[in-house]
Design a protein around this motif. Structure first.
Motif, PDB file in Angstrom:
ATOM      1  N   ASN A 134      29.909  -6.497 -33.006  1.00 12.97           N
ATOM      2  CA  ASN A 134      29.702  -5.611 -31.973  1.00 12.97           C
ATOM      3  C   ASN A 134      30.136  -4.093 -31.867  1.00 12.97           C
ATOM      4  OD1 ASN A 134      30.732  -8.550 -30.889  1.00 12.97           O
ATOM      5  ND2 ASN A 134      28.769  -8.168 -30.056  1.00 12.97           N
ATOM      6  N   ASN A 135      29.838  -3.190 -31.427  1.00  3.79           N
ATOM      7  CA  ASN A 135      30.307  -2.057 -31.050  1.00  3.79           C
ATOM      8  C   ASN A 135      30.831  -1.994 -29.702  1.00  3.79           C
ATOM      9  OD1 ASN A 135      29.923  -0.638 -33.373  1.00  3.79           O
ATOM     10  ND2 ASN A 135      27.924  -0.033 -33.207  1.00  3.79           N
ATOM     11  N   TYR A 136      32.244  -1.957 -29.588  1.00  2.08           N
ATOM     12  CA  TYR A 136      32.659  -1.866 -28.074  1.00  2.08           C
ATOM     13  C   TYR A 136      34.089  -1.194 -28.444  1.00  2.08           C
ATOM     14  CZ  TYR A 136      33.872  -3.616 -23.322  1.00  2.08           C
ATOM     15  OH  TYR A 136      33.920  -3.627 -21.947  1.00  2.08           O
ATOM     16  N   TYR A 137      33.839   0.257 -28.499  1.00  2.00           N
ATOM     17  CA  TYR A 137      35.176   1.185 -28.999  1.00  2.00           C
ATOM     18  C   TYR A 137      36.348   1.190 -28.467  1.00  2.00           C
ATOM     19  CZ  TYR A 137      32.267   3.442 -32.798  1.00  2.00           C
ATOM     20  OH  TYR A 137      31.767   3.626 -34.067  1.00  2.00           O
ATOM     21  N   GLU A 138      36.338   0.530 -27.021  1.00  7.19           N
ATOM     22  CA  GLU A 138      37.514   0.336 -26.203  1.00  7.19           C
ATOM     23  C   GLU A 138      38.411  -0.879 -26.998  1.00  7.19           C
ATOM     24  OE1 GLU A 138      34.613   0.787 -25.279  1.00  7.19           O
ATOM     25  OE2 GLU A 138      34.426   1.780 -23.044  1.00  7.19           O
ATOM     26  N   GLY A 154      38.452  -1.312 -30.347  1.00 10.03           N
ATOM     27  CA  GLY A 154      38.480  -0.947 -31.793  1.00 10.03           C
ATOM     28  C   GLY A 154      37.094  -0.414 -32.400  1.00 10.03           C
ATOM     29  N   THR A 155      37.093   0.147 -33.690  1.00  5.46           N
ATOM     30  CA  THR A 155      35.901   0.685 -34.217  1.00  5.46           C
ATOM     31  C   THR A 155      35.398  -0.138 -35.061  1.00  5.46           C
ATOM     32  OG1 THR A 155      37.097   2.177 -35.737  1.00  5.46           O
ATOM     33  CG2 THR A 155      36.564   3.082 -33.727  1.00  5.46           C
ATOM     34  N   GLY A 156      35.942  -0.981 -35.630  1.00  6.01           N
ATOM     35  CA  GLY A 156      35.411  -2.082 -36.450  1.00  6.01           C
ATOM     36  C   GLY A 156      34.217  -3.134 -35.966  1.00  6.01           C
ATOM     37  N   LYS A 157      33.313  -3.476 -36.723  1.00  4.98           N
ATOM     38  CA  LYS A 157      32.306  -4.334 -36.078  1.00  4.98           C
ATOM     39  C   LYS A 157      33.016  -5.702 -35.610  1.00  4.98           C
ATOM     40  CE  LYS A 157      28.886  -1.907 -36.754  1.00  4.98           C
ATOM     41  NZ  LYS A 157      29.821  -0.604 -36.676  1.00  4.98           N
ATOM     42  N   SER A 158      34.043  -6.189 -36.289  1.00  4.91           N
ATOM     43  CA  SER A 158      34.739  -7.476 -35.888  1.00  4.91           C
ATOM     44  C   SER A 158      36.010  -7.401 -34.883  1.00  4.91           C
ATOM     45  CB  SER A 158      35.157  -8.388 -36.868  1.00  4.91           C
ATOM     46  OG  SER A 158      35.862  -7.415 -37.660  1.00  4.91           O
ATOM     47  N   ASP A 159      36.393  -6.038 -34.580  1.00  2.61           N
ATOM     48  CA  ASP A 159      37.472  -5.630 -33.582  1.00  2.61           C
ATOM     49  C   ASP A 159      37.242  -6.117 -32.398  1.00  2.61           C
ATOM     50  OD1 ASP A 159      38.584  -4.695 -35.751  1.00  2.61           O
ATOM     51  OD2 ASP A 159      38.267  -2.645 -35.291  1.00  2.61           O
ATOM     52  N   PRO A 160      35.882  -6.101 -31.667  1.00  2.00           N
ATOM     53  CA  PRO A 160      35.736  -6.682 -30.234  1.00  2.00           C
ATOM     54  C   PRO A 160      35.914  -7.994 -30.114  1.00  2.00           C
ATOM     55  CG  PRO A 160      34.189  -4.790 -30.636  1.00  2.00           C
ATOM     56  CD  PRO A 160      34.706  -5.142 -31.924  1.00  2.00           C
ATOM     57  N   ALA A 161      35.393  -8.796 -31.233  1.00  2.15           N
ATOM     58  CA  ALA A 161      35.501 -10.364 -31.019  1.00  2.15           C
ATOM     59  C   ALA A 161      37.033 -10.402 -31.369  1.00  2.15           C
ATOM     60  CB  ALA A 161      34.911 -10.946 -32.354  1.00  2.15           C
ATOM     61  N   GLU A 162      38.054  -9.913 -31.881  1.00  2.00           N
ATOM     62  CA  GLU A 162      39.105 -10.022 -32.005  1.00  2.00           C
ATOM     63  C   GLU A 162      39.909  -9.624 -30.934  1.00  2.00           C
ATOM     64  OE1 GLU A 162      40.641  -8.458 -35.755  1.00  2.00           O
ATOM     65  OE2 GLU A 162      39.001  -9.485 -36.868  1.00  2.00           O
ATOM     66  N   ASN A 163      39.594  -8.514 -30.337  1.00  2.00           N
ATOM     67  CA  ASN A 163      40.653  -7.982 -29.234  1.00  2.00           C
ATOM     68  C   ASN A 163      40.040  -8.329 -27.689  1.00  2.00           C
ATOM     69  OD1 ASN A 163      42.062  -6.947 -31.407  1.00  2.00           O
ATOM     70  ND2 ASN A 163      40.745  -4.984 -31.424  1.00  2.00           N
ATOM     71  N   ALA A 164      38.680  -8.454 -27.655  1.00  2.38           N
ATOM     72  CA  ALA A 164      38.362  -8.312 -26.205  1.00  2.38           C
ATOM     73  C   ALA A 164      38.730  -9.486 -25.296  1.00  2.38           C
ATOM     74  CB  ALA A 164      36.614  -8.501 -26.367  1.00  2.38           C
ATOM     75  N   GLY A 202      30.222  -7.466 -23.462  1.00  8.69           N
ATOM     76  CA  GLY A 202      30.300  -6.608 -22.043  1.00  8.69           C
ATOM     77  C   GLY A 202      30.503  -7.545 -20.740  1.00  8.69           C
ATOM     78  N   ALA A 203      30.970  -8.595 -20.815  1.00  5.57           N
ATOM     79  CA  ALA A 203      31.324  -9.170 -19.487  1.00  5.57           C
ATOM     80  C   ALA A 203      32.065  -8.248 -18.699  1.00  5.57           C
ATOM     81  CB  ALA A 203      32.133 -10.491 -19.962  1.00  5.57           C
ATOM     82  N   PRO A 204      31.912  -8.725 -17.220  1.00  4.15           N
ATOM     83  CA  PRO A 204      30.953  -9.836 -16.890  1.00  4.15           C
ATOM     84  C   PRO A 204      29.521  -9.244 -16.580  1.00  4.15           C
ATOM     85  CG  PRO A 204      32.338  -8.829 -14.895  1.00  4.15           C
ATOM     86  CD  PRO A 204      32.650  -7.967 -16.242  1.00  4.15           C
ATOM     87  N   MET A 205      29.157  -8.118 -16.854  1.00 13.67           N
ATOM     88  CA  MET A 205      27.880  -7.518 -16.236  1.00 13.67           C
ATOM     89  C   MET A 205      27.638  -6.290 -17.216  1.00 13.67           C
ATOM     90  SD  MET A 205      26.313  -6.459 -12.812  1.00 13.67           S
ATOM     91  CE  MET A 205      27.242  -4.666 -12.689  1.00 13.67           C
ATOM     92  N   ARG A 206      26.517  -6.151 -17.835  1.00 12.96           N
ATOM     93  CA  ARG A 206      26.401  -5.079 -18.721  1.00 12.96           C
ATOM     94  C   ARG A 206      24.652  -4.856 -18.554  1.00 12.96           C
ATOM     95  NH1 ARG A 206      25.936  -5.788 -24.959  1.00 12.96           N
ATOM     96  NH2 ARG A 206      24.771  -3.800 -25.005  1.00 12.96           N
ATOM     97  N   LEU A 207      24.504  -3.267 -18.860  1.00 11.47           N
ATOM     98  CA  LEU A 207      23.108  -3.075 -18.800  1.00 11.47           C
ATOM     99  C   LEU A 207      22.464  -3.316 -20.330  1.00 11.47           C
ATOM    100  CD1 LEU A 207      21.157  -0.921 -16.966  1.00 11.47           C
ATOM    101  CD2 LEU A 207      21.965   1.070 -18.536  1.00 11.47           C
ATOM    102  N   VAL A 208      20.971  -3.550 -19.956  1.00 18.95           N
ATOM    103  CA  VAL A 208      20.146  -3.664 -21.190  1.00 18.95           C
ATOM    104  C   VAL A 208      18.916  -2.935 -21.028  1.00 18.95           C
ATOM    105  CG1 VAL A 208      19.240  -5.293 -22.872  1.00 18.95           C
ATOM    106  CG2 VAL A 208      21.157  -6.022 -21.751  1.00 18.95           C
TER     107      VAL A 208
END
Lengths: 203, 300
Positions: free
Chosen positions: B60-64, B66-76, B202-208
């Motif tokens: 994922n890209n979710y820079y809030e 972290g910038t690594g692709k696995s950072d969101p999975a680790e930190n979110a 992007g819980a609980p609601m995101r745009l697509v």
């Protein structure tokens, strides 16, 4: 303390560096192939990055050899050739992953090199390393002469700067790591040319 | 007014790959191979198979976070999602702070299997569960004169490592033209594979918005504003030369630093082949009409 460190280092053969990094390169490739750990979802970019970052680290270590000796009397000189040659092979591995696995066609590789400044800069760094790797043997030092050889190997500086710019340039948004690498590399080169700090010529 | 767009891709479509191959042979037998090659704009769909939930949740890209692709999975996991409130303001009939349940109450959740194309030239296929954004906007009442919709992502500095590092100018903001927002393809996703959407997604609601690069599909939305001026969008503010307001998927307009002509679908392993990127990410039939007055290659 430092004497003991130096005498311990004297007992470590330089070829160990080749063995360790050859094994490491193969191990990372194997992990990418099997999708282990960080390679689980998208292995190609991760492998590309892993090789590239390690090559950059080795370039930094290579630049550190002289200052470590001047400032702390730590003598890593006998490892420097192995560090530099290993850096070259890792950049080669980085390039091969980019060309063969990522971009996947010679034509597109060429387009990328011409069209994308950050790839151009990375290629300049790679090409600059080729004569350095080719002359990293005693025969070449004798053939070229010590002074000429040392002059040629100052190419390391632009090579390292290009590598840092390549890393800076490919980041999206403001990212800390490339900035840190660039600062260290520029600092280590500036130190060599700063008149007060480096009166003696430095290789 | 849900179900205005019928999914052309369903699980049934992708499951029996063998059946697809048979169909292809059948056609080849009747009309000849040249005719198929010419008449198959949907050819890319032969590869359309949703990514696994594990892939969707770990790259994922979710820079809030972290910038690594696995950072969101680790930190979110640190993201606080309940209670969740969405501020609706600007040119609407019923502005206010809505609890998420109240905002979505009575609206239909559908499954939409969409191609998802990141600006970094990778892609996935994601089976979203979501509500047409038009339904939400109609519920709050869009006033005449509104031309754009602006969105904002939550900021929880204590829970978001990337916000502390100021990778971008947070809060992350995005925007759509009103006709893009009202298009039946545009959804607010609340689930993936029938499960509540994960925090890194992007819980609980995101745009697509499936015909635009992924960064337009803003995550964890806390504010929706109707306005008559083009709203600022985060990547455009960070680097206007590289990221336009529209950001429609377009293989002919390269990102200044890399080509957009091809992409690599995530999940193919170390030897995954690149595939051609489709104009408007394969949704040209549905959305090209939105851009008849603007050359897509200029309004990128």
């Amino acid at each position: 303390m430092i004497d003991r460190l130096n005498s311990a280092l004297r007992r470590v053969p330089a070829w160990l560096i080749y063995i360790v990094f050859a094994a490491w390169t193969g191990w990372e490739f194997w992990k990418a192939l099997t999708g282990a750990g960080p390679y689980a979802v998208e292995p190609i970019n991760v492998l590309e990055r892993t090789y590239g970052e390690m090559a950059l680290k080795l370039l930094v270590v290579g630049l550190l050899v002289t200052p470590l000796r001047r400032w702390f009397s730590i003598n890593l000189m006998k490892f420097r050739r192995a560090i530099g040659v290993t850096a070259f092979f890792l950049v080669l591995a980085h390039f091969l992953v980019f060309a063969v696995l990522d971009v996947q066609s010679l034509e597109r590789v060429w387009t990328e090199i011409i069209k994308r400044p950050y790839v151009t800069v990375g290629m300049l760094s790679f090409v600059g390393l080729i004569p350095l790797a080719m002359t990293s043997n005693n025969w070449s030092v004798r053939k070229i002469g010590a002074a000429g050889w040392r002059k040629l190997h100052k190419l390391t500086y632009p090579v390292a700067v290009f590598a840092a710019v390549h890393y800076l340039w490919l980041a999206k948004g403001f990212q800390l790591e490339p900035v840190i690498y660039t600062a260290i590399i520029v600092g280590l080169i500036a130190w060599r040319y700063w008149p007060k700090l480096g009166q003696v010529s430095r290789a | 007014m849900a179900y205005r767009w019928t999914n052309d891709l369903t699980h049934a479509d992708v499951t029996p790959k063998a059946a697809f191959l048979n169909r292809r042979q059948l056609i080849a037998g009747t009309v000849g191979f040249g005719a198929i090659a010419a008449g198959l704009p949907a050819a890319a769909q032969e590869a359309l198979e949703p990514n696994t939930l594990q892939e969707i949740q770990s790259y994922n890209n979710y820079y809030e976070f972290g910038t690594g692709k696995s950072d969101p999975a680790e930190n979110a996991h640190q993201l606080e999602v309940s209670p969740w409130s969405v501020k609706v303001d600007g040119m609407v009939d019923n502005p206010g702070d809505y609890g998420l349940e109240d905002l979505l109450a009575g609206l239909t959740v559908e499954e939409r299997i969409y191609r998802f194309r990141c600006v970094e030239a990778w892609s996935m296929v994601v089976p979203w569960n979501g509500i047409e954004l038009a339904d939400i906007l109609n519920k709050v009442g869009v006033q005449a004169g509104a031309k754009y919709v602006a969105f904002e992502t939550v900021v929880q500095p204590e829970n978001m490592i990337g916000v502390q590092r100021r990778v971008l100018d947070f809060p992350y903001v995005e925007g759509l033209r009103l006709d893009e927002a009202m298009h039946p393809l545009t959804i607010m996703a609340t689930g993936i594979y029938g499960e509540p959407i994960s925090k890194q997604n992007g819980a609980p609601m995101r745009l697509v918005v499936p015909w635009k690069y992924g960064y337009k599909s803003i995550k964890s939305i806390v504010r929706i504003t109707l306005t008559d001026v083009e709203p600022p969008t985060s990547w455009n503010v960070a680097n206007p030369r590289e990221y336009g307001f529209y950001s429609n998927v377009n293989p002919e307009v390269d990102h200044p630093r890399w080509s957009q002509a091809t992409e690599r679908k995530i999940g193919g392993g170390l030897f995954a082949a690149r595939q051609d990127t489709l104009m408007l990410n394969g949704y040209a039939d549905e959305v090209a009409g939105l851009y008849t007055e603007q050359p897509l290659n200029d309004y990128f």
